[in-house]
Design a protein around this motif. Sequence first.
Motif, PDB file in Angstrom:
ATOM      1  N   GLN A  79       0.778  -1.237  -0.036  1.00 16.66           N
ATOM      2  CA  GLN A  79      -0.005   0.196  -0.076  1.00 16.66           C
ATOM      3  C   GLN A  79       0.946   1.330  -0.028  1.00 16.66           C
ATOM      4  OE1 GLN A  79      -3.486   0.168   0.382  1.00 16.66           O
ATOM      5  NE2 GLN A  79      -2.989   2.132  -0.478  1.00 16.66           N
ATOM      6  N   THR A  90       4.100   1.686  -0.692  1.00 16.70           N
ATOM      7  CA  THR A  90       5.329   1.521  -1.757  1.00 16.70           C
ATOM      8  C   THR A  90       4.910   1.187  -3.036  1.00 16.70           C
ATOM      9  OG1 THR A  90       6.147  -0.646  -1.184  1.00 16.70           O
ATOM     10  CG2 THR A  90       7.208   0.965  -0.034  1.00 16.70           C
ATOM     11  N   LEU A  91       4.838  -0.164  -3.338  1.00 19.87           N
ATOM     12  CA  LEU A  91       4.549  -0.368  -4.766  1.00 19.87           C
ATOM     13  C   LEU A  91       3.352   0.134  -5.387  1.00 19.87           C
ATOM     14  CD1 LEU A  91       5.372  -2.529  -6.761  1.00 19.87           C
ATOM     15  CD2 LEU A  91       3.875  -4.239  -5.734  1.00 19.87           C
ATOM     16  N   LEU A 129     -11.717   3.939  -7.929  1.00 26.02           N
ATOM     17  CA  LEU A 129     -11.658   3.204  -6.626  1.00 26.02           C
ATOM     18  C   LEU A 129     -12.610   2.125  -6.388  1.00 26.02           C
ATOM     19  CD1 LEU A 129      -9.238   4.112  -4.627  1.00 26.02           C
ATOM     20  CD2 LEU A 129     -11.001   5.353  -3.457  1.00 26.02           C
ATOM     21  N   TRP A 156     -11.644  -0.623  -8.657  1.00 28.67           N
ATOM     22  CA  TRP A 156     -10.495  -1.729  -8.248  1.00 28.67           C
ATOM     23  C   TRP A 156     -10.920  -2.259  -6.987  1.00 28.67           C
ATOM     24  CZ3 TRP A 156      -6.343  -3.186 -10.711  1.00 28.67           C
ATOM     25  CH2 TRP A 156      -6.087  -2.651 -11.629  1.00 28.67           C
ATOM     26  N   TRP A 213       1.866   2.742  -5.495  1.00 26.58           N
ATOM     27  CA  TRP A 213       1.749   4.072  -5.884  1.00 26.58           C
ATOM     28  C   TRP A 213       2.708   4.129  -7.227  1.00 26.58           C
ATOM     29  CZ3 TRP A 213      -1.716   7.616  -5.750  1.00 26.58           C
ATOM     30  CH2 TRP A 213      -2.267   7.803  -4.638  1.00 26.58           C
ATOM     31  N   ARG A 214       3.748   3.239  -7.395  1.00 25.91           N
ATOM     32  CA  ARG A 214       4.619   3.170  -8.282  1.00 25.91           C
ATOM     33  C   ARG A 214       3.882   2.579  -9.656  1.00 25.91           C
ATOM     34  NH1 ARG A 214       7.534   5.680 -10.022  1.00 25.91           N
ATOM     35  NH2 ARG A 214       9.167   4.321 -10.555  1.00 25.91           N
ATOM     36  N   LEU A 215       2.969   1.624  -9.506  1.00 29.18           N
ATOM     37  CA  LEU A 215       2.363   1.080 -10.535  1.00 29.18           C
ATOM     38  C   LEU A 215       0.964   2.094 -10.788  1.00 29.18           C
ATOM     39  CD1 LEU A 215       2.159  -2.590  -9.372  1.00 29.18           C
ATOM     40  CD2 LEU A 215       3.524  -1.509 -10.810  1.00 29.18           C
ATOM     41  N   LYS A 255       3.166  12.319  -7.549  1.00 23.39           N
ATOM     42  CA  LYS A 255       2.871  10.732  -7.540  1.00 23.39           C
ATOM     43  C   LYS A 255       3.821  10.223  -8.524  1.00 23.39           C
ATOM     44  CE  LYS A 255      -0.448  10.677  -4.628  1.00 23.39           C
ATOM     45  NZ  LYS A 255      -1.490  11.893  -4.598  1.00 23.39           N
ATOM     46  N   ALA A 289      -0.544   5.356 -12.438  1.00 23.79           N
ATOM     47  CA  ALA A 289       0.125   6.329 -12.890  1.00 23.79           C
ATOM     48  C   ALA A 289      -0.915   7.689 -12.845  1.00 23.79           C
ATOM     49  CB  ALA A 289       0.263   6.080 -14.636  1.00 23.79           C
ATOM     50  N   GLU A 290      -2.161   7.412 -12.271  1.00 16.96           N
ATOM     51  CA  GLU A 290      -3.032   8.279 -11.919  1.00 16.96           C
ATOM     52  C   GLU A 290      -2.851   8.789 -10.557  1.00 16.96           C
ATOM     53  OE1 GLU A 290      -6.507   7.862 -13.912  1.00 16.96           O
ATOM     54  OE2 GLU A 290      -5.590   6.824 -15.420  1.00 16.96           O
ATOM     55  N   ASN A 291      -3.748   9.793 -10.187  1.00  9.33           N
ATOM     56  CA  ASN A 291      -3.876  10.391  -8.885  1.00  9.33           C
ATOM     57  C   ASN A 291      -4.680   9.768  -7.825  1.00  9.33           C
ATOM     58  OD1 ASN A 291      -2.736  12.330  -7.207  1.00  9.33           O
ATOM     59  ND2 ASN A 291      -3.882  13.800  -7.595  1.00  9.33           N
ATOM     60  N   PHE A 292      -4.691   8.540  -7.918  1.00 11.68           N
ATOM     61  CA  PHE A 292      -5.344   7.507  -7.101  1.00 11.68           C
ATOM     62  C   PHE A 292      -4.647   6.008  -6.914  1.00 11.68           C
ATOM     63  CE2 PHE A 292      -7.822   3.987  -8.433  1.00 11.68           C
ATOM     64  CZ  PHE A 292      -7.374   4.225  -9.758  1.00 11.68           C
ATOM     65  N   ALA A 293      -4.814   5.520  -5.754  1.00 12.91           N
ATOM     66  CA  ALA A 293      -4.393   4.214  -5.340  1.00 12.91           C
ATOM     67  C   ALA A 293      -5.498   3.295  -4.786  1.00 12.91           C
ATOM     68  CB  ALA A 293      -2.961   4.087  -5.054  1.00 12.91           C
ATOM     69  N   PRO A 294      -5.607   2.221  -4.990  1.00 19.31           N
ATOM     70  CA  PRO A 294      -6.643   1.600  -4.537  1.00 19.31           C
ATOM     71  C   PRO A 294      -6.246   1.174  -2.849  1.00 19.31           C
ATOM     72  CG  PRO A 294      -5.578  -0.086  -5.895  1.00 19.31           C
ATOM     73  CD  PRO A 294      -5.387   1.373  -6.270  1.00 19.31           C
ATOM     74  N   GLY A 309       9.054  -1.780  -5.845  1.00 21.46           N
ATOM     75  CA  GLY A 309       8.144  -0.856  -6.748  1.00 21.46           C
ATOM     76  C   GLY A 309       8.890   0.069  -7.705  1.00 21.46           C
ATOM     77  N   VAL A 340      10.428   7.070  -0.708  1.00 20.98           N
ATOM     78  CA  VAL A 340      10.366   5.606  -0.346  1.00 20.98           C
ATOM     79  C   VAL A 340       8.767   5.032   0.011  1.00 20.98           C
ATOM     80  CG1 VAL A 340      12.673   5.280   0.573  1.00 20.98           C
ATOM     81  CG2 VAL A 340      10.916   6.168   2.409  1.00 20.98           C
ATOM     82  N   SER A 359      -5.856   8.118  -1.042  1.00 20.61           N
ATOM     83  CA  SER A 359      -5.648   9.052  -2.221  1.00 20.61           C
ATOM     84  C   SER A 359      -5.920  10.485  -1.949  1.00 20.61           C
ATOM     85  CB  SER A 359      -6.503   8.572  -3.331  1.00 20.61           C
ATOM     86  OG  SER A 359      -6.557   7.324  -3.833  1.00 20.61           O
ATOM     87  N   SER A 370      -4.049   2.212 -15.124  1.00 21.12           N
ATOM     88  CA  SER A 370      -4.712   3.222 -15.897  1.00 21.12           C
ATOM     89  C   SER A 370      -4.557   2.592 -17.225  1.00 21.12           C
ATOM     90  CB  SER A 370      -4.372   4.236 -15.713  1.00 21.12           C
ATOM     91  OG  SER A 370      -2.768   4.500 -15.774  1.00 21.12           O
TER      92      SER A 370
END
Lengths: 173, 274
Positions: free
Chosen positions: A20, A22-23, A139, A142, A25-27, B265, A29-34, B56, B127, B133, B68
């Motif tokens: 949650q 780290t990884l 959201l 996902w 957010w890197r995956l 982001k 590309a938009e301004n949200f993450a599940p 990551g 990190v 969000s 996306s």
Amino acid sequence: MSRMHYYIAVPFFLLLYFLQTTLIWRLSAENFAPNLLLVATSVFSFLYNERYGLVLGVSFGLLLDITTSPVLGVQALSFLLIFIMVRLFRLILNNEKLLPNVLMALLATPVGSLLYWAVGRMAGYPTHIKYVFETMPRLLLWHAILAAVLHLLFVKTVIRHRGDRKFESEFEL
Amino acid sequence: MKWFASHKALSILGAIFLVLIVLLAASVALKDQDTAVGRVARTIVSVAQKPFKAVGDFLGDHVPGMLSDEDLLAENKELEARVAELEEELLLARLDEQELASLTSLSAILNGDGQVAGYNVVAADVVAYEGSSVFNIFTINVGTEAGVVRNSVVVSGDGLVGRVLESGEGWARVISVLDENNNVGLSITREGQTFIGTCQGSGEGTLTGMLLDETAEAEKGDAVYTSGLGGIYPPGILIGKVSKAQLSEETNLMEVTITPATDIKGLKKVGVLV
């Protein structure tokens, strides 16, 4: 009694916590993450009689709060409310079915997001509700997918004697 | 007492609820205050987060935009890069010497050897990000050992990122300028004239500001820099570009909406001014 144990559930939640923060957010590309922990709390609260959703949800919510949130206690509180909500729905829904479990994750999503937004506003952060609602459809999508995956992954551990049609476990809030 | 004994589950839930509410209320009341528990937890977590961050980064570089539309994103990124290139050309033509010097020093920041207006710059890796969000908060891997303290200013190669909320040994939490609820001093230079004003996060992924001069002018595309007013952010750092400018009927002052220069982001490396 289910076939789930804390020695399985705790490392699983820990893994989700690190993913949650780290990884994921890197995956994205938009301004949200599940919110993986929110979905896991909802699914575990719904699947099991034992209070995994409560104990792990609140504990890892607090860990998220301490390490990442601008306000302490907000994620833990939202996971607690999600646990209570899911347990009440569990009285009328079949916890072994996929759709009710996905539905619970969908209901939990706005609860978590809106509480977080409201507390943030109270604390003086400028986040606009429009901003929260903009990310909501993606959201929800996902979270539904994640809930389905978690359900399929763990549904076999719900009842100890799954083949025994007469076996019933007690329900507790 | 009898009721609590016979309603054990409800009592436990109620107790947890109360504790969390008290915690939440205290946290809102003491917003941005550092706590010993938080510092210890973040120090431990920052060590454990390193391998996840490495995975990551690897996946992020090789599997971009998994959540996306990849094609659209790739095209969008390409177009954005081209637009940025053209805008930079345009901007360089407009910049005066002082602004050019500040931009040059900003670009050196990520090498860890640059300086901004008398500040030393410490390079850091991002990190971890905040779990939801809702806020633009992230953690970097340098902290008090490198002189990073509360309100240290964080920049990227693109411009201003935000400021440090709190820091400990090996970590610091950064809040984006998008979530800034304090006024940030800004300046816009047009045709040799510099106008100053203030801005803050709009809560919608942009900043909104006002120019403190009735004769001030601004147009879409104008570069917005920090003015140094307000104390936290030193002057000359690019905040972003004006995406909308209109005269307020109430105050007769120019109101601007600013699109930030940095997309937090996507950040991997930042510089901290210490």
